[in-house]
Design a protein around this motif. Structure first.
Motif, PDB file in Angstrom:
ATOM      1  N   LEU A  32       0.834  -1.194   0.000  1.00 53.72           N
ATOM      2  CA  LEU A  32       0.000   0.000   0.000  1.00 53.72           C
ATOM      3  C   LEU A  32       0.870   1.246   0.000  1.00 53.72           C
ATOM      4  O   LEU A  32       1.897   1.293   0.690  1.00 53.72           O
ATOM      5  N   ARG A  33       0.424   2.257  -0.781  1.00 54.51           N
ATOM      6  CA  ARG A  33       1.174   3.497  -0.912  1.00 54.51           C
ATOM      7  C   ARG A  33       0.246   4.694  -0.786  1.00 54.51           C
ATOM      8  O   ARG A  33      -0.952   4.603  -1.053  1.00 54.51           O
ATOM      9  N   LYS A  34       0.840   5.817  -0.387  1.00 54.55           N
ATOM     10  CA  LYS A  34       0.054   7.041  -0.193  1.00 54.55           C
ATOM     11  C   LYS A  34       0.728   8.195  -0.920  1.00 54.55           C
ATOM     12  O   LYS A  34       1.923   8.446  -0.755  1.00 54.55           O
ATOM     13  N   VAL A  63       2.744  11.816  13.060  1.00 51.10           N
ATOM     14  CA  VAL A  63       3.761  11.465  12.075  1.00 51.10           C
ATOM     15  C   VAL A  63       4.120   9.997  12.307  1.00 51.10           C
ATOM     16  O   VAL A  63       4.596   9.637  13.383  1.00 51.10           O
ATOM     17  N   TYR A  64       3.863   9.176  11.316  1.00 53.45           N
ATOM     18  CA  TYR A  64       4.152   7.753  11.436  1.00 53.45           C
ATOM     19  C   TYR A  64       5.559   7.487  10.914  1.00 53.45           C
ATOM     20  O   TYR A  64       5.932   7.998   9.848  1.00 53.45           O
ATOM     21  N   VAL A  65       6.339   6.726  11.671  1.00 56.09           N
ATOM     22  CA  VAL A  65       7.736   6.479  11.327  1.00 56.09           C
ATOM     23  C   VAL A  65       7.916   5.018  10.930  1.00 56.09           C
ATOM     24  O   VAL A  65       7.450   4.109  11.623  1.00 56.09           O
ATOM     25  N   THR A  66       8.607   4.786   9.824  1.00 58.37           N
ATOM     26  CA  THR A  66       8.853   3.435   9.331  1.00 58.37           C
ATOM     27  C   THR A  66      10.185   2.901   9.858  1.00 58.37           C
ATOM     28  O   THR A  66      10.998   3.649  10.402  1.00 58.37           O
ATOM     29  N   LEU A  70      -0.261   5.289   6.794  1.00 63.02           N
ATOM     30  CA  LEU A  70       0.628   4.132   6.704  1.00 63.02           C
ATOM     31  C   LEU A  70       0.539   3.278   7.963  1.00 63.02           C
ATOM     32  O   LEU A  70       0.809   2.081   7.932  1.00 63.02           O
ATOM     33  N   GLY A  71       0.148   3.900   9.071  1.00 67.34           N
ATOM     34  CA  GLY A  71      -0.105   3.132  10.284  1.00 67.34           C
ATOM     35  C   GLY A  71      -1.296   2.204  10.108  1.00 67.34           C
ATOM     36  O   GLY A  71      -1.263   1.042  10.532  1.00 67.34           O
ATOM     37  N   GLY A  74      -0.135  -6.041   8.346  1.00 63.67           N
ATOM     38  CA  GLY A  74       1.112  -6.545   8.903  1.00 63.67           C
ATOM     39  C   GLY A  74       2.305  -6.376   7.985  1.00 63.67           C
ATOM     40  O   GLY A  74       3.408  -6.815   8.314  1.00 63.67           O
ATOM     41  N   VAL A  75       2.116  -5.731   6.828  1.00 67.10           N
ATOM     42  CA  VAL A  75       3.215  -5.516   5.883  1.00 67.10           C
ATOM     43  C   VAL A  75       3.960  -4.249   6.285  1.00 67.10           C
ATOM     44  O   VAL A  75       3.378  -3.158   6.273  1.00 67.10           O
ATOM     45  N   PRO A  76       5.240  -4.342   6.659  1.00 68.34           N
ATOM     46  CA  PRO A  76       5.981  -3.147   7.082  1.00 68.34           C
ATOM     47  C   PRO A  76       6.075  -2.121   5.953  1.00 68.34           C
ATOM     48  O   PRO A  76       6.435  -2.451   4.824  1.00 68.34           O
ATOM     49  N   SER A  77       5.735  -0.897   6.278  1.00 66.79           N
ATOM     50  CA  SER A  77       5.846   0.179   5.289  1.00 66.79           C
ATOM     51  C   SER A  77       7.295   0.606   5.137  1.00 66.79           C
ATOM     52  O   SER A  77       8.121   0.408   6.028  1.00 66.79           O
TER      53      SER A  77
END
Length: 542
Positions: A37-39, A59-62, A72-73, A80-83
């Motif tokens: 998934l992308r934004k 702010v979501y941090v990968t 993305l959270g 469960g797929v890490p961004s």
């Protein structure tokens, strides 16, 4: 070749494109497909890292250190797929890329224009690194009709033509209920689709957000005016919990219609029992506890989106409902007495933040939790203020503070100047740009044998995500430990305190990282699971 699903929104913002994308990703995953998934965000900031939480929320941090959109959270929690850094891009980053190429002479002296140069850069971003995915879901931020999103919409229009049978368009829109008339109104949806079609995009599927059931007659009207099949008009009704969304979408045929658009007819039905279990755990708890979150961005709870979700995950793991009491830290400053407000809570969380505002209130709350034996979790800035409190009131260092607030007598918290990442030393100074200069992403942390956190994690070493510019000063470690505050987690080189705890307290832990970013509904983070367990025990003592 990956198949692409472009998700756009119309009429108004905040309809839930992120949840819709995450839910569809979960449904496709439950059918055995690999998803990513992308934004695409239309604002001109390079990333949300320097934006006020009231403007943008969390702010979501990968893991790889990207500061990204909070959607993305949702993607990570649902699939469960890490961004990755490559899963979120803004107009600012796109223009930064294009201008850098122009400065290098990559365009060979040509006139640089939105079409084709900007749109080509957007398309490159969308398709890069998607070889291992069966489906790539691409959410476009903003609302159709916004001038900011036009380059992104043009880019996905072009991709739709280039990919042909490997791309479809899903449009999320609003069907409002007019109480005075007692009717659902389809006209906003018709106008939104008309706007989308005017720029060359014909949606294949419509998601219609509504608070009342959408009758078949209204679905037929929408299908007729918007040039889609009636069965591709999918109602998206309000639900009691976000974890019910994938179930409801499947019942309305959303995933079936997506697969039909790609001419896939032999996919097994998704197994959704685990989602039903989450809904039952949320709606049918066996008890309840009250947790106070004492922060500084309470006017917009999206500023703590992942934290709220992680607390819910801890509640589900303990089969209890968590009543969250959102409290402004500033009310505990001056004459503000924590006792009257906090005496009936079963746990206290002091989350991250930046700047001096509310800091003294957080320090007083940390002291209250320490002295009253209330389970306490300090996250990032919250841990730092807990250390300041201990230094002042247990170690007798009255001038203890953080250099974030200015020069101080005892800088128990100070600016990080260097640290190690992937065997490379990274350096920062106070004169660096604010954006992207913090300690960002996943770092290892060694746990002290016999400590509370070692017991909670059941491991000698962990990896957690960071987002901070200041740290607890390792030079005060011995001073703190003489007072009973244990440094129970350190960076692998032993220079950065990552975790503190008070062993003779029922549950008192501070962490420099953000554990909420790695909590999942199917796999609650160990710290939140344990924290809520402690809150349950505390509630039985009251």
């Amino acid at each position: 070749m990956a198949r692409f699903i472009f998700v756009t929104g119309g009429v108004v913002s905040s309809l839930g494109k992120g949840l819709a994308s995450a839910s569809l990703g979960a449904l496709l995953q439950a059918r055995g497909f690999r998803v990513r998934l992308r934004k695409l965000d239309p604002y001109l900031n390079v990333d949300p890292g320097t934006m006020n939480p009231y403007e943008h929320g969390e702010v979501y941090v990968t893991d790889d250190g990207a500061e990204t959109d909070l959607d993305l959270g949702h993607y990570e929690r649902f699939t469960g797929v890490p961004s990755r850094r490559s899963d979120n891009v803004t107009t600012g980053r796109i223009y930064q890329t294009v201008i850098s190429r122009e400065r290098r002479g990559d365009y060979l002296g040509g006139t640089v224009q939105v079409i084709p140069h900007v749109t080509d850069a957007i398309k490159e971003f969308i398709v890069a690194g998607t070889e291992e995915a069966d489906f790539v879901l691409v959410e476009i931020g903003g609302t159709v009709g916004d001038i900011e999103s036009l380059p992104f919409l043009e880019a996905i229009r072009q991709l739709g033509q280039e990919l042909r049978e490997h791309a479809i368009f899903v449009h999320l829109t609003l069907v409002p209920y007019i109480a005075a008339a007692g009717e659902l109104k389809t006209k906003p949806t018709q106008h939104s689709v008309k706007e989308l079609r005017s720029i060359g995009i014909q949606p294949d599927i419509l998601l219609c957000r509504c608070e009342k059931p959408l009758p078949a007659s209204e679905r037929r009207k929408i299908a007729s005016f918007c040039n889609v099949r009636q069965e591709a008009v999918i109602p998206a009704l309000d639900v009691s919990t976000i974890y019910e969304v994938p179930i409801r979408y499947h019942e309305e045929g959303f995933d079936d219609q997506v697969l039909r658009c790609f001419d896939i007819h032999d996919s097994p039905a998704p197994e959704l029992s685990v989602w039903r279990g989450l809904v039952d755990a949320t709606l049918k708890p066996e008890g309840e506890v009250t947790i106070a979150i004492v922060g500084k961005y309470m006017a917009l709870q999206d500023a703590y989106k992942s934290l709220g979700e992680a607390i819910d995950h801890g509640g589900m793991a303990n089969k209890v409902h968590v009543n969250v009491r959102w409290l402004e830290a500033e009310q505990f400053e001056g004459d503000g007495d924590p006792t009257q407000i906090l005496e009936d809570v079963n746990g206290i969380i002091v989350p991250g933040g930046f700047g001096k505002r509310g800091a003294e209130g957080k320090i007083r709350v940390a002291r209250f939790a320490r002295e009253r034996g209330v389970p306490f979790l300090g996250i990032c800035f919250g841990m730092q203020m807990a250390v300041v409190e201990a230094a002042r009131n247990l170690a007798g260092l009255e001038g203890a503070s953080s250099t974030e607030f200015g020069p101080c007598e005892d800088p128990v918290v100070g600016l990080m100047t260097e640290w190690v990442r992937d065997n490379q030393v990274e350096r920062r100074s106070g004169e660096d740009d604010l954006g992207g200069t913090m300690r960002l992403g996943a770092y290892a942390c060694g746990l002290r044998a016999g400590s509370k956190v070692h017991e909670i994690y059941g491991s000698d070493e962990i990896s957690e995500r960071h987002r901070h510019r200041f740290e607890v000063n390792i030079n005060y470690r011995e001073t703190l430990e003489r007072t009973g505050v244990l440094v129970s987690g350190l960076s692998p080189d032993g220079t950065l305190p990552e975790i503190i705890e008070i062993p003779d307290h029922p549950w008192y832990i501070g962490v420099q990282f953000h554990p909420e970013l790695k909590s999942r509904p199917f796999d609650p983070h160990p710290l939140f699971r344990s924290f809520v367990t402690a809150a349950v025990h505390q509630s039985r003592l009251v």
